[in-house]
Write a protein that holds these residues in place. Structure first.
Motif, PDB file in Angstrom:
ATOM      1  N   ALA A  55       0.821  -1.215   0.000  1.00  0.00           N
ATOM      2  CA  ALA A  55       0.000   0.000   0.000  1.00  0.00           C
ATOM      3  C   ALA A  55       0.850   1.258   0.000  1.00  0.00           C
ATOM      4  CB  ALA A  55      -0.923  -0.005   1.219  1.00  0.00           C
ATOM      5  N   ALA A  56       0.326   2.306  -0.648  1.00  0.00           N
ATOM      6  CA  ALA A  56       0.997   3.603  -0.635  1.00  0.00           C
ATOM      7  C   ALA A  56       0.942   4.191   0.771  1.00  0.00           C
ATOM      8  CB  ALA A  56       0.334   4.551  -1.626  1.00  0.00           C
ATOM      9  N   ALA A  57       1.970   4.945   1.123  1.00  0.00           N
ATOM     10  CA  ALA A  57       2.024   5.577   2.437  1.00  0.00           C
ATOM     11  C   ALA A  57       1.923   7.091   2.288  1.00  0.00           C
ATOM     12  CB  ALA A  57       3.319   5.195   3.143  1.00  0.00           C
ATOM     13  N   SER A  58       1.517   7.766   3.346  1.00  0.00           N
ATOM     14  CA  SER A  58       1.341   9.209   3.307  1.00  0.00           C
ATOM     15  C   SER A  58       2.677   9.928   3.104  1.00  0.00           C
ATOM     16  CB  SER A  58       0.702   9.698   4.615  1.00  0.00           C
ATOM     17  OG  SER A  58       0.691  11.112   4.669  1.00  0.00           O
ATOM     18  N   THR A  59       2.654  10.933   2.245  1.00  0.00           N
ATOM     19  CA  THR A  59       3.841  11.764   2.014  1.00  0.00           C
ATOM     20  C   THR A  59       3.645  13.165   2.577  1.00  0.00           C
ATOM     21  OG1 THR A  59       3.000  12.335  -0.192  1.00  0.00           O
ATOM     22  CG2 THR A  59       4.527  10.474  -0.046  1.00  0.00           C
TER      23      THR A  59
END
Length: 224
Positions: A71-75
């Motif tokens: 999953a993509a993570a917060s940037t």
């Protein structure tokens, strides 16, 4: 015609050569360390570089499977970057295999700041967008390239390097390592965010700054 060396001398030379061969062999077979340091424990039954092994009878299929980087993570941070690691700490099946992988998400303009991995080389593969990847050699030569989808860039072990999103949108790449625990050293944190604090005199002399300038710089990294 040269005379043969006396038996005693020949024996000494042979022993010296054998000792040298043993020393060289030992040096070449010394395993890559899995931690920054290893304080000796004289009470330990045997040294162990890594983690203890699970009993074979207890191993299951899922031990060799992980969704750690799915999953993509917060940037949403000042650097616009997030690294999601699948090392032996999060993926036990990697233990002793000498490999690991990290997913890095970059917002537009996001930067994975200069850092190094003391125990691994890094192979970067861009999955989405375009990313400038660069490293500096011991001679302070910068090598860099804008890497696009499905392209590769390799960073030699231990060298300072960075990744910068140069495209108009988000970027994603994976970094593959030849260590189950590559480690990471980020110079800005190592200088300005240490605990206990780096001596002020070291910082002012290193960066040719006054104390007020150094304090202002340290305040930028106080939350990391």
């Amino acid at each position: 015609m040269a005379s043969a060396a006396p038996p005693a001398r020949s024996s000494l030379v042979l022993r010296a050569l054998l000792l040298l061969a043993a020393a060289v062999t030992g040096a070449l077979s010394d395993p890559t360390p899995l931690q920054d340091f290893c304080v000796a424990d004289p009470q330990a039954a045997a040294p162990l570089a890594g983690l203890a092994c699970k009993l074979a009878s207890a191993v299951v299929d899922d031990d060799f499977f992980s969704r750690a980087i799915a999953a993509a993570a917060s940037t949403a941070n000042p650097f616009g970057v997030n690294s999601t690691r699948a090392t032996v700490a999060t993926f036990p099946g990697l233990n002793t295999l000498g490999v690991s992988i990290t997913r890095v998400d970059l917002a537009p303009g996001g930067l994975n700041p200069p850092h190094s991995h003391p125990r691994a080389s890094e192979l970067v593969m861009v999955l989405r967008g375009e990313v400038m990847v660069g490293f500096t050699s011991g001679a302070n030569r910068l090598y860099s390239k804008v890497v696009r989808e499905n392209e590769l860039f390799v960073v030699p072990r231990g060298l300072q390097h960075f990744q910068l999103n140069t495209g108009p949108g988000d970027a994603v790449f994976v970094a593959m390592f030849d260590s189950q625990s590559p480690g990471v050293v980020t110079p800005t944190f190592a200088m300005f965010a240490t605990k206990p604090a780096m001596p002020m005199e070291v910082l002012t002399k290193t960066f040719l700054m006054g104390e007020d300038e150094v304090s202002a710089m340290k305040s930028k990294f106080a939350g990391f």
